[in-house]
Motif scaffolding. Structure first.
Motif, mmCIF file in Angstrom:
data_model
loop_
_atom_site.group_PDB
_atom_site.id
_atom_site.type_symbol
_atom_site.label_atom_id
_atom_site.label_comp_id
_atom_site.label_asym_id
_atom_site.label_seq_id
_atom_site.Cartn_x
_atom_site.Cartn_y
_atom_site.Cartn_z
ATOM 1 N N VAL A 107 3.928 -16.405 1.457
ATOM 2 C CA VAL A 107 4.936 -15.501 2.461
ATOM 3 C C VAL A 107 5.748 -14.813 1.258
ATOM 4 C CG1 VAL A 107 6.496 -15.345 4.213
ATOM 5 C CG2 VAL A 107 4.854 -16.815 4.326
ATOM 6 N N TYR A 108 6.183 -15.703 0.447
ATOM 7 C CA TYR A 108 7.153 -15.317 -0.625
ATOM 8 C C TYR A 108 6.598 -14.030 -1.386
ATOM 9 C CZ TYR A 108 9.424 -15.175 -5.254
ATOM 10 O OH TYR A 108 10.036 -14.921 -6.329
ATOM 11 N N VAL A 109 5.117 -14.309 -2.029
ATOM 12 C CA VAL A 109 4.509 -13.027 -2.873
ATOM 13 C C VAL A 109 4.356 -11.802 -1.822
ATOM 14 C CG1 VAL A 109 2.344 -12.673 -3.830
ATOM 15 C CG2 VAL A 109 3.102 -14.669 -3.910
ATOM 16 N N ASN A 110 3.757 -12.044 -0.502
ATOM 17 C CA ASN A 110 3.694 -10.947 0.362
ATOM 18 C C ASN A 110 4.914 -10.311 0.878
ATOM 19 O OD1 ASN A 110 0.948 -10.922 0.274
ATOM 20 N ND2 ASN A 110 0.840 -12.644 1.673
ATOM 21 N N SER A 111 6.260 -10.937 0.611
ATOM 22 C CA SER A 111 7.493 -9.724 0.987
ATOM 23 C C SER A 111 8.325 -9.878 -0.464
ATOM 24 C CB SER A 111 8.251 -10.717 2.047
ATOM 25 O OG SER A 111 7.604 -11.972 2.570
ATOM 26 N N LEU A 112 7.530 -9.869 -1.515
ATOM 27 C CA LEU A 112 8.268 -9.416 -2.691
ATOM 28 C C LEU A 112 8.761 -7.958 -2.756
ATOM 29 C CD1 LEU A 112 6.662 -11.462 -5.572
ATOM 30 C CD2 LEU A 112 9.096 -11.487 -4.860
#
Lengths: 338, 326
Positions: B321-326
């Protein structure tokens, strides 16, 4: 426990302003108390928690609304005459699971978009859930300040048109970016009474505002559009509807346009201006983002279960769509129920 | 040949142009350009009437002796120093090595003359925050530690502030995150301002949380613990070496090692190690070159799901989730 049909016990209509004058409405109508100039509390039988309001630089105020309500209250923010925008960051859980008592069957997911910018000239109404912690981080940004940051990226004429208060209202909706989310999540866990809270809040506010400016300047003027308040309100209604239908099939653009009370072409056009995607693309994106959370939740025994949960008849089709969006198969993110 | 630069600092910003001239350079907006002395970024920003910040991210091409001779005495300098290479602070003929693995945090009263020596070839990373004393006093007073701090970091006889310390691990991460940004972007000043407030907040929290006893620890022990910390940071890709090995390296008993480690850094060795591992994991995720599984492997986690779980515990969100909402 409240139910959806229950009418709010109390109703309050209040102003919103760049100075702390708006709090008078809460003091007079609800009996709120102001503590050390920045914190405001509601009477104990109404809610736990507090709000926190502070200027961080000229033209930029921060407001934290952090309450657990004991009673249902309807808040109506009246249209403001001041030239500013309100940026909302909603840190409540991205997805709330509604369980039917006894069966444990999940009947719905409601997904929220994390960040929204709304022109203060708009009137809005909100009824917070009773018994749940509501945590909303808000920035009040004067249009003059926003304008300063966009002068570099847009032509002066465009800036003038965009920020002309008589003609336009400003909207922007998106998901919260990870760095912003992490900063807010850390803040949420910090006590208001901690001596370093105020300095930290300043740090968080500048960071979040910085990310917002970056995000808005990447998308450029696209995000700031000239749409009438009424039309925007109608389209926003269909967007909320879509967010509640993520387990079902896409209802179709005809249906949505009718719901918004406008022609299909006008509806599609405004939707795209507000959300960057067509209604169908938007819906599928949200579905896949939800899928991603469900895959990592450890609540399911197989990927097919999740595909069915999200209304796909064929798990293979779900996997293909997922791969298209995230560039990897669902299996890479899947955590099996233990 | 050593270059000698006599200059002053301050919250008011008239010194910036003077200093650029003394160094033989010129101003370009917030940047000071001195290519003969060093290459990189030297950037100043006035945050408000109480705070000004100087950022120096530069590589020195000659030895420089900075002689700080302030005119105003109404402020203090808080220096965060991550220099790799040789640099020395000299006050009243007492020299202290400063830099990432030495004293990397100093708070110095404007009234004191300070000489700062830096060698050619050093890579300097400094964030120097100049704060009005009245603002510092206000925050300390509100925190209820003014008297305590006064007795610890203000020199009672001369009524001046001077204190050398080691920044918290959190401050280090705050600076490291800011370091990834390219100067001059549309939101750069906002991020620099944010960093300054985060550092001040963290420093205040740090003063509050640390036991006074730290002043009583023998300095040799402090350096052995910091050396041990540095070893751990250099081996984030490996598995945790174990207390026995770490204690032996620091020439201490296991009990003494564990107790001192906690007192000085605020973490247990293992917690410090995992915390930094996950911060590195986050950094690797942000560059979008590796999958979660690859990063878990790089950082010696037994399984990707173990990494995922610990990441979620520390940051409150899944790596994906962290990577996809950067």
């Amino acid at each position: 426990m409240g139910s959806a049909e229950e009418q709010p016990v109390l109703k309050i209509a209040h102003q919103m302003s760049m100075d702390s004058g708006w709090r008078t409405d809460f003091v007079n109508q609800l009996g709120a108390r102001i503590l050390n100039s920045r914190q405001m509390r509601l009477p104990d039988d109404m809610a736990d928690g507090c709000s926190y309001f502070m200027e961080v630089m000229p033209g930029l105020m921060v407001l934290i609304v952090d309450f657990t309500f004991h009673t249902s209250i309807e808040f109506t923010k009246l249209a403001s005459q001041d030239e500013f925008c309100i940026v909302y960051f909603d840190l409540s859980d991205k997805i709330s699971l509604h369980q039917v008592n006894g069966t444990g069957h999940q009947v719905g997911y409601k997904s929220k978009l994390g960040v929204g910018i709304v022109d203060a000239a708009l009137k809005s109404t909100y009824i917070p859930a009773v018994g749940e912690r509501m945590y909303s981080f808000r920035l009040l940004v004067s249009k003059a300040l926003l304008k300063k940051y966009f002068l570099g990226n847009m032509s002066a004429l465009m800036v003038e048109r965009t920020f002309d208060g008589r003609k336009n209202t400003i909207f922007f909706y998106s998901h919260i970016k990870s760095p912003t989310w992490l900063a807010l999540n850390q803040l949420k866990d910090t006590s208001y009474d901690s001596p370093s809270f105020e300095l930290m809040l300043r740090g968080v506010t500048f960071k979040v505002f910085g990310h917002l400016i970056e995000q808005m300047s990447e998308t450029g003027p696209v995000i700031v559009r000239q749409i009438t308040e009424v039309d925007a309100g109608q389209v926003l209604k269909t967007q909320s509807y879509l967010m509640e239908q993520l387990q079902d099939n896409f209802p179709g653009v005809d249906f949505l346009a009718e719901m918004a009370g406008m022609s299909v072409s006008k509806y599609s056009d405004i939707f795209k201006k507000l959300f960057k995607y067509s209604p169908k693309q938007f819906f599928l994106r949200e579905k896949m983002l939800l899928a991603q959370v469900l895959l990592g939740s450890g609540d399911f025994g197989s990927i097919s279960e999740i595909a069915y949960e999200l209304g796909f008849g064929k798990p293979g089709y779900f996997s293909r769509l997922y791969k298209n969006m995230f560039d990897e198969f669902p299996s890479a993110a899947f955590k099996i129920r233990e | 040949m050593m270059k000698i630069v006599t200059h002053r600092f301050g919250v008011e910003t008239a010194w910036i142009a003077e200093m650029a001239e003394a160094m033989g350079g010129e101003l370009d907006g917030n940047f000071t350009l001195v290519p003969e002395v060093h290459t990189g970024t030297r950037y100043t920003l006035s945050i408000n009437e109480d705070i000004t910040v100087l950022l120096a991210d530069v590589k020195y091409h000659q030895d420089v002796l900075f002689k700080l001779r302030n005119k105003e005495s109404d402020f203090a300098g808080i220096f965060f120093n991550l220099t790799e290479g040789e640099s020395v602070h000299i006050i009243d003929d007492i020299s202290r090595s400063v830099g990432r693995w030495d004293y990397n945090l100093a708070i110095v009263d404007a009234q004191l003359d300070l000489d700062y020596l830096i060698k050619a070839g050093s890579k300097s990373y400094n964030i120097s925050i100049f704060v009005k004393k009245k603002m510092l006093r206000l925050y300390l007073e509100r925190a209820g530690i003014l008297k305590d701090v006064l007795s610890r970091i203000f020199d009672g006889k001369q009524n001046t502030i001077i204190h050398y310390d080691h920044m918290s691990s959190n401050s280090w991460h705050i600076i490291n995150e800011f370091r990834q940004l390219t100067p001059g972007g549309v939101a750069y000043d906002l991020f620099l301002t944010s960093t300054v407030y985060y550092l001040l907040s963290d420093y205040l929290g740090f003063l509050l949380s640390r036991e006074i006893i730290i002043g009583k620890i023998e300095s040799g022990d402090i350096f052995r613990i910091l050396a041990s910390q540095s070893t751990l940071v250099k081996h984030l890709g490996d598995a945790f070496p174990g207390i026995a090995e770490l204690a032996a390296e620091a020439l201490m008993s296991e009990t003494k090692y564990k107790t001192l480690y906690k007192k000085i850094t605020g973490f247990t060795p293992h917690a410090f190690f995992m915390h930094n591992k996950l911060e590195l994991g986050k950094e690797l995720l942000a560059c979008k070159q590796y999958t979660v599984a690859e990063i878990a492997f790089k950082l010696s986690f037994t399984t990707a799901s173990h990494f995922t779980e610990l990441f979620k515990n520390q940051f409150g969100m899944l790596p994906k989730v962290y990577v996809n909402s950067l």
